[in-house]
Design an enzyme around this catalytic site. Structure first.
Site, PDB file in Angstrom:
ATOM      1  N   LYS A  10      -6.564  -4.255 -16.138  1.00  9.74           N
ATOM      2  CA  LYS A  10      -5.698  -5.079 -15.283  1.00  9.74           C
ATOM      3  C   LYS A  10      -6.048  -6.566 -15.388  1.00  9.74           C
ATOM      4  CE  LYS A  10      -4.657  -1.383 -11.947  1.00  9.74           C
ATOM      5  NZ  LYS A  10      -4.654  -1.014 -10.491  1.00  9.74           N
ATOM      6  N   TYR A  50       5.336   0.835 -11.554  1.00  3.65           N
ATOM      7  CA  TYR A  50       4.793   1.303 -10.274  1.00  3.65           C
ATOM      8  C   TYR A  50       5.885   1.742  -9.296  1.00  3.65           C
ATOM      9  CZ  TYR A  50      -0.135   0.142 -11.137  1.00  3.65           C
ATOM     10  OH  TYR A  50      -1.434   0.123 -11.596  1.00  3.65           O
ATOM     11  N   HIS A 116      -6.150   0.888 -14.485  1.00  7.62           N
ATOM     12  CA  HIS A 116      -5.195   1.947 -14.122  1.00  7.62           C
ATOM     13  C   HIS A 116      -5.456   3.142 -15.023  1.00  7.62           C
ATOM     14  CE1 HIS A 116      -1.464   4.151 -13.398  1.00  7.62           C
ATOM     15  NE2 HIS A 116      -1.464   4.367 -14.706  1.00  7.62           N
ATOM     16  N   GLU A 127       3.910   7.637 -18.893  1.00  4.14           N
ATOM     17  CA  GLU A 127       3.317   6.289 -18.949  1.00  4.14           C
ATOM     18  C   GLU A 127       2.976   5.885 -20.389  1.00  4.14           C
ATOM     19  OE1 GLU A 127       1.416   6.343 -14.433  1.00  4.14           O
ATOM     20  OE2 GLU A 127       0.057   6.350 -16.146  1.00  4.14           O
TER      21      GLU A 127
HETATM   22  P1  ADP Z   1      -4.846   4.640  -8.537  1.00  2.00           P
HETATM   23  O1  ADP Z   1      -4.721   3.356  -9.357  1.00  2.00           O
HETATM   24  O2  ADP Z   1      -6.280   4.976  -8.243  1.00  2.00           O
HETATM   25  O3  ADP Z   1      -4.073   5.793  -9.142  1.00  2.00           O
HETATM   26  P2  ADP Z   1      -2.671   4.411  -6.585  1.00  2.00           P
HETATM   27  O4  ADP Z   1      -1.790   5.022  -7.629  1.00  2.00           O
HETATM   28  O5  ADP Z   1      -2.692   5.048  -5.235  1.00  2.00           O
HETATM   29  O6  ADP Z   1      -4.185   4.325  -7.097  1.00  2.00           O
HETATM   30  O7  ADP Z   1      -2.272   2.891  -6.370  1.00  2.00           O
HETATM   31  C1  ADP Z   1      -1.903   2.074  -7.460  1.00  2.00           C
HETATM   32  C2  ADP Z   1      -2.611   0.752  -7.323  1.00  2.00           C
HETATM   33  O8  ADP Z   1      -2.123   0.069  -6.180  1.00  2.00           O
HETATM   34  C3  ADP Z   1      -4.129   0.822  -7.110  1.00  2.00           C
HETATM   35  O9  ADP Z   1      -4.876   0.991  -8.300  1.00  2.00           O
HETATM   36  C4  ADP Z   1      -4.398  -0.519  -6.465  1.00  2.00           C
HETATM   37  O10 ADP Z   1      -4.378  -1.576  -7.434  1.00  2.00           O
HETATM   38  C5  ADP Z   1      -3.174  -0.684  -5.566  1.00  2.00           C
HETATM   39  N1  ADP Z   1      -3.385  -0.137  -4.203  1.00  2.00           N
HETATM   40  C6  ADP Z   1      -3.321   1.163  -3.857  1.00  2.00           C
HETATM   41  N2  ADP Z   1      -3.547   1.329  -2.542  1.00  2.00           N
HETATM   42  C7  ADP Z   1      -3.765   0.089  -2.037  1.00  2.00           C
HETATM   43  C8  ADP Z   1      -4.054  -0.430  -0.733  1.00  2.00           C
HETATM   44  N3  ADP Z   1      -4.156   0.393   0.331  1.00  2.00           N
HETATM   45  N4  ADP Z   1      -4.235  -1.760  -0.606  1.00  2.00           N
HETATM   46  C9  ADP Z   1      -4.117  -2.584  -1.664  1.00  2.00           C
HETATM   47  N5  ADP Z   1      -3.829  -2.181  -2.931  1.00  2.00           N
HETATM   48  C10 ADP Z   1      -3.658  -0.855  -3.120  1.00  2.00           C
HETATM   49 MG    MG Z   2      -2.032   6.044  -9.412  1.00  5.85          MG
END
Ligand code: ADP
Ligand code: MG
Length: 139
Positions: A10, A50, A116, A127
């Site tokens: 990232k 996303y 990610h 993806e």
């Molecule tokens: P991951 O990347 O671990 O799969 P998620 O898919 O739940 O996590 O979320 C995507 C991305 O969004 C996270 O990697 C992070 O950058 C951001 N994110 C997720 N939850 C939060 C939160 N509660 N506050 C701020 N940023 C968040």
């Molecule tokens: Mg995720």
């Protein structure tokens, strides 16, 4: 089973010039980079990537961040690559990530968490196809 997963280094990590350190953590744990390119995502690409999170309160901040600088998108290959990569990455919130994981050692914040990784076989397939054509992946 040998799998492939989509990884993104990232913008917080490209900004701090620590891509090599992150790639070394993948390689040390047994994952192989079989495709890689550096991109600057547009806001609409970030929103599309996303889209699953579009109703979440952090969506705007996440998309702003993901297009704030270059990213490095990669296909990682290895035994149980999808789950192994999630282990190497650590928990989404770096405060909760285990010692030795990328997010514990290197992340800046919950949003700026350095990497990610796909969360399952279906998302990995989608993806990977979002960023790479078949001929760009060389195992
Ligand atoms: P991951 O990347 O671990 O799969 P998620 O898919 O739940 O996590 O979320 C995507 C991305 O969004 C996270 O990697 C992070 O950058 C951001 N994110 C997720 N939850 C939060 C939160 N509660 N506050 C701020 N940023 C968040
Ligand atoms: Mg995720």
């Amino acid at each position: 089973m040998v799998e492939r997963t989509l990884s993104i280094i990232k913008p917080d990590a490209t900004r701090r010039n620590i891509c090599g350190k992150i790639i070394a953590m993948f390689e040390t744990a047994g994952l192989r980079v079989v495709a890689q390119k550096r991109l600057h995502l547009s806001r609409s690409q970030a929103e599309q990537f996303y889209a699953v999170h579009k109703e979440r309160p952090f969506f705007g901040e996440l998309c702003d961040f993901m297009c704030s600088g270059p990213v490095v998108v990669q296909v990682l290959e290895g035994k149980d690559a999808i789950n192994l990569n999630r282990e190497i990455m650590g928990a989404t919130n770096p405060v909760e990530a285990k010692p030795g994981t990328i997010r514990k050692e290197l992340a800046v914040s919950f949003t700026e968490n350095s990497v990610h990784g796909s969360d399952g076989p279906d998302t990995a397939r989608e993806e990977i196809a979002f960023f790479f054509s078949g001929t760009e992946i060389v195992g």
